[in-house]
Motif scaffolding. Structure first.
Motif, PDB file in Angstrom:
ATOM      1  N   LYS A  32       6.263  -3.798  -3.260  1.00  9.78           N
ATOM      2  CA  LYS A  32       6.437  -2.348  -3.279  1.00  9.78           C
ATOM      3  C   LYS A  32       7.913  -2.023  -3.430  1.00  9.78           C
ATOM      4  O   LYS A  32       8.780  -2.881  -3.261  1.00  9.78           O
ATOM      5  CB  LYS A  32       5.884  -1.730  -2.005  1.00  9.78           C
ATOM      6  N   PHE A  33       8.150  -0.750  -3.749  1.00  7.71           N
ATOM      7  CA  PHE A  33       9.514  -0.237  -3.774  1.00  7.71           C
ATOM      8  C   PHE A  33       9.481   1.189  -3.230  1.00  7.71           C
ATOM      9  O   PHE A  33       8.415   1.812  -3.169  1.00  7.71           O
ATOM     10  CB  PHE A  33      10.134  -0.320  -5.183  1.00  7.71           C
ATOM     11  N   PRO A  34      10.630   1.714  -2.819  1.00  5.45           N
ATOM     12  CA  PRO A  34      10.652   3.046  -2.190  1.00  5.45           C
ATOM     13  C   PRO A  34      10.270   4.164  -3.154  1.00  5.45           C
ATOM     14  O   PRO A  34      10.654   4.160  -4.318  1.00  5.45           O
ATOM     15  CB  PRO A  34      12.111   3.216  -1.745  1.00  5.45           C
ATOM     16  N   SER A  75       6.224   4.503  -0.108  1.00  4.07           N
ATOM     17  CA  SER A  75       6.285   3.329  -0.985  1.00  4.07           C
ATOM     18  C   SER A  75       5.370   3.469  -2.176  1.00  4.07           C
ATOM     19  O   SER A  75       4.368   4.179  -2.137  1.00  4.07           O
ATOM     20  CB  SER A  75       5.869   2.074  -0.203  1.00  4.07           C
ATOM     21  N   ILE A  76       5.727   2.716  -3.223  1.00  8.06           N
ATOM     22  CA  ILE A  76       4.942   2.643  -4.454  1.00  8.06           C
ATOM     23  C   ILE A  76       4.687   1.172  -4.755  1.00  8.06           C
ATOM     24  O   ILE A  76       5.575   0.333  -4.573  1.00  8.06           O
ATOM     25  CB  ILE A  76       5.704   3.314  -5.621  1.00  8.06           C
ATOM     26  N   VAL A  77       3.494   0.846  -5.234  1.00  9.68           N
ATOM     27  CA  VAL A  77       3.211  -0.544  -5.595  1.00  9.68           C
ATOM     28  C   VAL A  77       3.923  -0.864  -6.903  1.00  9.68           C
ATOM     29  O   VAL A  77       3.954  -0.055  -7.833  1.00  9.68           O
ATOM     30  CB  VAL A  77       1.689  -0.820  -5.706  1.00  9.68           C
ATOM     31  N   MET A 111       1.297  -0.191   1.245  1.00 15.21           N
ATOM     32  CA  MET A 111       2.031   1.050   0.995  1.00 15.21           C
ATOM     33  C   MET A 111       1.859   2.143   2.036  1.00 15.21           C
ATOM     34  O   MET A 111       2.666   3.052   2.085  1.00 15.21           O
ATOM     35  CB  MET A 111       1.598   1.665  -0.343  1.00 15.21           C
ATOM     36  N   ASP A 112       0.766   2.144   2.766  1.00 19.47           N
ATOM     37  CA  ASP A 112       0.420   3.245   3.668  1.00 19.47           C
ATOM     38  C   ASP A 112       0.479   4.581   2.921  1.00 19.47           C
ATOM     39  O   ASP A 112       1.232   5.489   3.282  1.00 19.47           O
ATOM     40  CB  ASP A 112       1.346   3.261   4.882  1.00 19.47           C
ATOM     41  N   PRO A 113      -0.325   4.703   1.842  1.00 18.64           N
ATOM     42  CA  PRO A 113      -0.281   5.934   1.036  1.00 18.64           C
ATOM     43  C   PRO A 113      -0.882   7.115   1.782  1.00 18.64           C
ATOM     44  O   PRO A 113      -1.621   6.953   2.749  1.00 18.64           O
ATOM     45  CB  PRO A 113      -1.139   5.578  -0.182  1.00 18.64           C
ATOM     46  N   LYS A 114      -0.566   8.316   1.288  1.00 18.73           N
ATOM     47  CA  LYS A 114      -1.178   9.516   1.841  1.00 18.73           C
ATOM     48  C   LYS A 114      -2.673   9.519   1.529  1.00 18.73           C
ATOM     49  O   LYS A 114      -3.494   9.898   2.351  1.00 18.73           O
ATOM     50  CB  LYS A 114      -0.524  10.767   1.252  1.00 18.73           C
ATOM     51  N   TYR A 115      -2.990   9.095   0.308  1.00 22.97           N
ATOM     52  CA  TYR A 115      -4.378   9.085  -0.173  1.00 22.97           C
ATOM     53  C   TYR A 115      -4.514   7.966  -1.198  1.00 22.97           C
ATOM     54  O   TYR A 115      -3.582   7.690  -1.953  1.00 22.97           O
ATOM     55  CB  TYR A 115      -4.714  10.425  -0.838  1.00 22.97           C
ATOM     56  N   ILE A 116      -5.691   7.322  -1.235  1.00 24.67           N
ATOM     57  CA  ILE A 116      -5.961   6.306  -2.253  1.00 24.67           C
ATOM     58  C   ILE A 116      -7.449   6.259  -2.540  1.00 24.67           C
ATOM     59  O   ILE A 116      -8.284   6.478  -1.647  1.00 24.67           O
ATOM     60  CB  ILE A 116      -5.440   4.911  -1.846  1.00 24.67           C
ATOM     61  N   GLU A 117      -7.775   5.997  -3.806  1.00 30.85           N
ATOM     62  CA  GLU A 117      -9.163   5.746  -4.196  1.00 30.85           C
ATOM     63  C   GLU A 117      -9.182   4.601  -5.196  1.00 30.85           C
ATOM     64  O   GLU A 117      -8.266   4.466  -6.013  1.00 30.85           O
ATOM     65  CB  GLU A 117      -9.820   6.998  -4.773  1.00 30.85           C
ATOM     66  N   VAL A 118     -10.211   3.784  -5.077  1.00 30.54           N
ATOM     67  CA  VAL A 118     -10.396   2.648  -5.977  1.00 30.54           C
ATOM     68  C   VAL A 118     -11.840   2.682  -6.453  1.00 30.54           C
ATOM     69  O   VAL A 118     -12.764   2.771  -5.641  1.00 30.54           O
ATOM     70  CB  VAL A 118     -10.093   1.300  -5.281  1.00 30.54           C
TER      71      VAL A 118
END
Length: 161
Positions: A32-34, A75-77, A111-118
């Motif tokens: 990841k990166f910031p 963070s971003i993957v 990343m601990d994203p706010k929201y994610i869907e796969v």
């Protein structure tokens, strides 16, 4: 260390000319990166149209188009690491539903994203197509409610009349 070097600290795969492809499941490949814009809500949409894994019972290959959409927080993957990570499923034996949930959970852990869907759009085998969809929103936020809404919207979208 300059600002751009600081931002890429921990990103080791990008630009590496000696990329090693691993075909056994390996979440440690993810980097990841910031996120430079954590105050903004925006969607990062990724697509892997050549995902493969193995049926855990027969060992036959399963092919899918994997869609990953997320709203980053801090963070971003890194996309090359994601590609190598997804390739690592090539010899991994798991059901379609498991693959989609594993991918989502590994990205949440990274990343601990706010929201994610796969979503996995798997090619038919035995005359049946399987499209597992998993989503997550940070607990106690509007994203948690959005995840529930999206889950049921995905059911409505794919429902058979």
């Amino acid at each position: 260390m300059s600002r751009s070097e600081n931002e890429l600290e921990g990103v080791t795969l990008l630009g590496n000319q000696n990329t090693k492809y691993t075909y056994d499941y390996n979440p440690k490949l993810l980097e990841k990166f910031p996120n430079k814009h954590p105050e903004n809500d925006y969607m990062v949409m990724l697509n892997c149209p050549e995902f493969t894994s193995l049926c855990p019972k027969t060992g036959q290959p399963d092919f899918a188009d994997i869609h990953i959409n997320y709203i980053p927080d801090q963070s971003i993957v890194e996309s090359k690491s994601l590609k190598l990570y997804l390739f690592s499923f090539r010899n991994h034996g798991d059901f379609h539903e498991d693959c989609v949930n594993i991918i989502m959970k590994d990205l949440i852990a990274l990343m601990d994203p706010k929201y994610i869907e796969v979503e996995g759009v798997f090619m038919p085998r035995g005359g049946i197509s399987i499209y597992p969809f998993a989503c997550y929103g940070k607990p106690g936020t509007v994203y948690e409610t959005r995840a529930t809404d999206r889950l049921f919207a995905s059911i409505d979208r794919r429902s058979h009349k």
